[in-house]
Structure formats: structure tokens, C-alpha cells
Design a protein around this motif. Structure first.
Motif, mmCIF file in Angstrom:
data_model
loop_
_atom_site.group_PDB
_atom_site.id
_atom_site.type_symbol
_atom_site.label_atom_id
_atom_site.label_comp_id
_atom_site.label_asym_id
_atom_site.label_seq_id
_atom_site.Cartn_x
_atom_site.Cartn_y
_atom_site.Cartn_z
ATOM 1 N N TRP A 20 33.451 52.060 32.179
ATOM 2 C CA TRP A 20 33.537 53.006 33.293
ATOM 3 C C TRP A 20 32.146 53.324 33.847
ATOM 4 O O TRP A 20 31.935 53.347 35.057
ATOM 5 C CB TRP A 20 34.239 54.287 32.836
ATOM 6 C CG TRP A 20 34.461 55.243 33.947
ATOM 7 C CD1 TRP A 20 33.753 56.389 34.199
ATOM 8 C CD2 TRP A 20 35.428 55.152 34.984
ATOM 9 N NE1 TRP A 20 34.237 57.011 35.326
ATOM 10 C CE2 TRP A 20 35.277 56.258 35.821
ATOM 11 C CE3 TRP A 20 36.428 54.236 35.284
ATOM 12 C CZ2 TRP A 20 36.058 56.489 36.943
ATOM 13 C CZ3 TRP A 20 37.223 54.451 36.394
ATOM 14 C CH2 TRP A 20 37.034 55.555 37.209
ATOM 15 N N VAL A 24 30.543 53.251 37.836
ATOM 16 C CA VAL A 24 30.297 54.445 38.661
ATOM 17 C C VAL A 24 28.902 55.055 38.582
ATOM 18 O O VAL A 24 28.526 55.799 39.491
ATOM 19 C CB VAL A 24 31.354 55.547 38.381
ATOM 20 C CG1 VAL A 24 32.758 55.054 38.691
ATOM 21 C CG2 VAL A 24 31.249 56.075 36.963
ATOM 22 N N THR A 25 28.141 54.809 37.525
ATOM 23 C CA THR A 25 26.818 55.444 37.437
ATOM 24 C C THR A 25 25.771 54.598 38.158
ATOM 25 O O THR A 25 25.904 53.372 38.243
ATOM 26 C CB THR A 25 26.376 55.625 35.966
ATOM 27 O OG1 THR A 25 26.144 54.342 35.379
ATOM 28 C CG2 THR A 25 27.403 56.420 35.170
ATOM 29 N N THR A 29 25.819 50.534 38.102
ATOM 30 C CA THR A 29 26.060 49.715 39.290
ATOM 31 C C THR A 29 24.837 48.900 39.672
ATOM 32 O O THR A 29 24.974 47.791 40.184
ATOM 33 C CB THR A 29 26.550 50.555 40.491
ATOM 34 O OG1 THR A 29 25.575 51.538 40.820
ATOM 35 C CG2 THR A 29 27.888 51.207 40.189
ATOM 36 N N LEU A 38 26.236 53.135 43.783
ATOM 37 C CA LEU A 38 27.449 53.686 44.390
ATOM 38 C C LEU A 38 27.197 55.155 44.686
ATOM 39 O O LEU A 38 27.030 55.967 43.770
ATOM 40 C CB LEU A 38 28.637 53.516 43.448
ATOM 41 C CG LEU A 38 29.952 54.160 43.856
ATOM 42 C CD1 LEU A 38 30.412 53.696 45.234
ATOM 43 C CD2 LEU A 38 31.022 53.872 42.810
ATOM 44 N N SER A 40 28.628 58.557 46.019
ATOM 45 C CA SER A 40 29.931 59.178 46.253
ATOM 46 C C SER A 40 30.042 60.494 45.500
ATOM 47 O O SER A 40 29.414 60.683 44.460
ATOM 48 C CB SER A 40 31.039 58.240 45.783
ATOM 49 O OG SER A 40 32.305 58.831 45.974
ATOM 50 N N PHE A 42 33.058 61.118 44.556
ATOM 51 C CA PHE A 42 34.224 60.680 43.782
ATOM 52 C C PHE A 42 35.424 61.606 43.939
ATOM 53 O O PHE A 42 36.222 61.766 43.034
ATOM 54 C CB PHE A 42 33.873 60.482 42.300
ATOM 55 C CG PHE A 42 32.829 59.433 42.084
ATOM 56 C CD1 PHE A 42 33.113 58.106 42.299
ATOM 57 C CD2 PHE A 42 31.543 59.777 41.699
ATOM 58 C CE1 PHE A 42 32.150 57.128 42.121
ATOM 59 C CE2 PHE A 42 30.576 58.810 41.519
ATOM 60 C CZ PHE A 42 30.881 57.481 41.728
ATOM 61 N N ILE A 67 37.146 57.202 49.294
ATOM 62 C CA ILE A 67 37.765 57.193 47.967
ATOM 63 C C ILE A 67 39.255 57.512 48.128
ATOM 64 O O ILE A 67 39.622 58.476 48.805
ATOM 65 C CB ILE A 67 37.102 58.241 47.044
ATOM 66 C CG1 ILE A 67 35.610 57.933 46.841
ATOM 67 C CG2 ILE A 67 37.852 58.345 45.707
ATOM 68 C CD1 ILE A 67 35.297 56.701 46.032
ATOM 69 N N TYR A 70 40.511 58.701 42.029
ATOM 70 C CA TYR A 70 39.445 58.716 41.031
ATOM 71 C C TYR A 70 39.937 59.488 39.819
ATOM 72 O O TYR A 70 40.179 60.697 39.887
ATOM 73 C CB TYR A 70 38.186 59.371 41.597
ATOM 74 C CG TYR A 70 37.026 59.396 40.627
ATOM 75 C CD1 TYR A 70 36.173 58.306 40.511
ATOM 76 C CD2 TYR A 70 36.774 60.507 39.834
ATOM 77 C CE1 TYR A 70 35.104 58.315 39.631
ATOM 78 C CE2 TYR A 70 35.714 60.531 38.944
ATOM 79 C CZ TYR A 70 34.882 59.434 38.852
ATOM 80 O OH TYR A 70 33.831 59.441 37.972
ATOM 81 N N LEU A 76 39.655 53.854 39.666
ATOM 82 C CA LEU A 76 38.807 54.076 40.832
ATOM 83 C C LEU A 76 39.378 53.206 41.935
ATOM 84 O O LEU A 76 39.516 51.996 41.778
ATOM 85 C CB LEU A 76 37.353 53.662 40.556
ATOM 86 C CG LEU A 76 36.430 53.624 41.786
ATOM 87 C CD1 LEU A 76 36.314 55.009 42.426
ATOM 88 C CD2 LEU A 76 35.065 53.078 41.393
#
Length: 152
Positions: A20, A24-25, A29, A38, A40, A42, A67, A70, A76
Motif C-alpha cells: 500500500w 500512495v506515499t 511512488t 502522487l 492527493s 485521498f 479519486i 480510497y 484505491l
């Protein structure tokens, strides 16, 4: 909408939290999405963007959109457009991307579905090849800590 659909399933020898975080971090990424971050909140309905080195310098928007869902360590999903520097009609071009994580034994099953493509979307073939690279890189980084060298 085009009926085109890309679907990939990868089994990764790592905990869902680790996979994960690669999705997302910023640290994750950058390693797995061609040095992009990324950006966002979220939150469903709010914008996101993958930003990194490219056509417009270090802050090139490669993909952007909204989005859709999430749920940490589970789902996601987003509706995406190609970045403005890629296609003049970028706002008209969309597809949906959904990452889903499931625990299978001591592995994480990562499923990616990229569907709901706008008719004659020019990025489909590019996505078809690049998703394999991104997902292979996620698997490698999650399992070994090392990124794949694609020679670029």
C-alpha cells in the motif's frame, strides 16, 4: 466508452501495508511510478495528480483526475486523464484505474483494473505496456527493497 479493459494480478511476498505504501506515499511512488509523486488528499471526489520529471520539467503532470474510492490497505480507485503536455484534448480523455489489495496466505494479491476508456483513447497501448513495468517494479521493491533498472 470503449470496452477495452486491462487487468493484472500480482502475488507479492510482502505485507499489505508495505505494498500500500508503494502505491500512495511519496517515497513509494517515486520508486515505483517513474519517479512521480502522487499528490492527493485521498478523499472521494477530490483531485489527484502524478507529478514528476517529464515533458514540462521536474513538475510535469503525467496523469490527473479525481479519486473515486480510497480505503487504506484495500482499494484505491480514480478517474484519470493524461497530463496536459501529452494530448491537447486531455480533458476529454478518461479511463478508470482501480488497485485492490487482498491478503492471500502470507502474500498480498495486488489486482489492477484499468477500464472505462474513452473511445479511441490514444494512451491505451502505452498503458498496456507501462502497467507491466510499474507492477513488476512494485513487486520487486516490496520484496527486495530494490527498484528495477529499465535503462532510462
Amino acid at each position: 466508452m470503449d470496452n477495452k479493459k486491462l487487468k493484472y494480478e500480482f502475488y507479492i511476498g510482502a505485507e499489505p501495508d508495505k505494498v500500500w505504501n508503494l502505491l500512495v506515499t511519496p517515497e513509494g511512488t517515486k520508486k515505483t511510478f517513474f519517479n512521480c509523486v502522487l499528490q492527493s488528499s485521498f478523499k472521494a471526489g477530490e483531485p489527484f495528480a502524478y507529478v514528476g520529471p517529464g515533458n514540462d520539467g521536474d513538475e510535469t503532470v503525467h496523469v490527473y483526475g479525481d479519486i473515486l474510492a480510497y480505503e487504506p490497505r484495500k482499494v484505491l480507485s480514480y478517474l484519470e486523464h493524461p497530463g496536459p503536455s501529452y494530448h491537447a484534448n486531455h480533458e476529454e480523455l478518461t479511463s478508470r484505474v482501480t488497485f485492490t489489495l487482498d491478503t492471500v496466505g502470507k502474500c498480498t494479491k495486488l489486482t489492477l483494473v484499468n477500464d472505462e476508456w474513452t473511445e479511441n483513447h490514444p494512451s491505451f497501448q502505452n498503458a498496456e505496456g507501462h502497467w507491466w513495468m510499474i507492477l513488476s517494479n512494485i513487486k520487486t521493491v516490496a520484496e527486495t527493497g530494490n527498484t528495477l533498472d529499465f535503462g532510462w
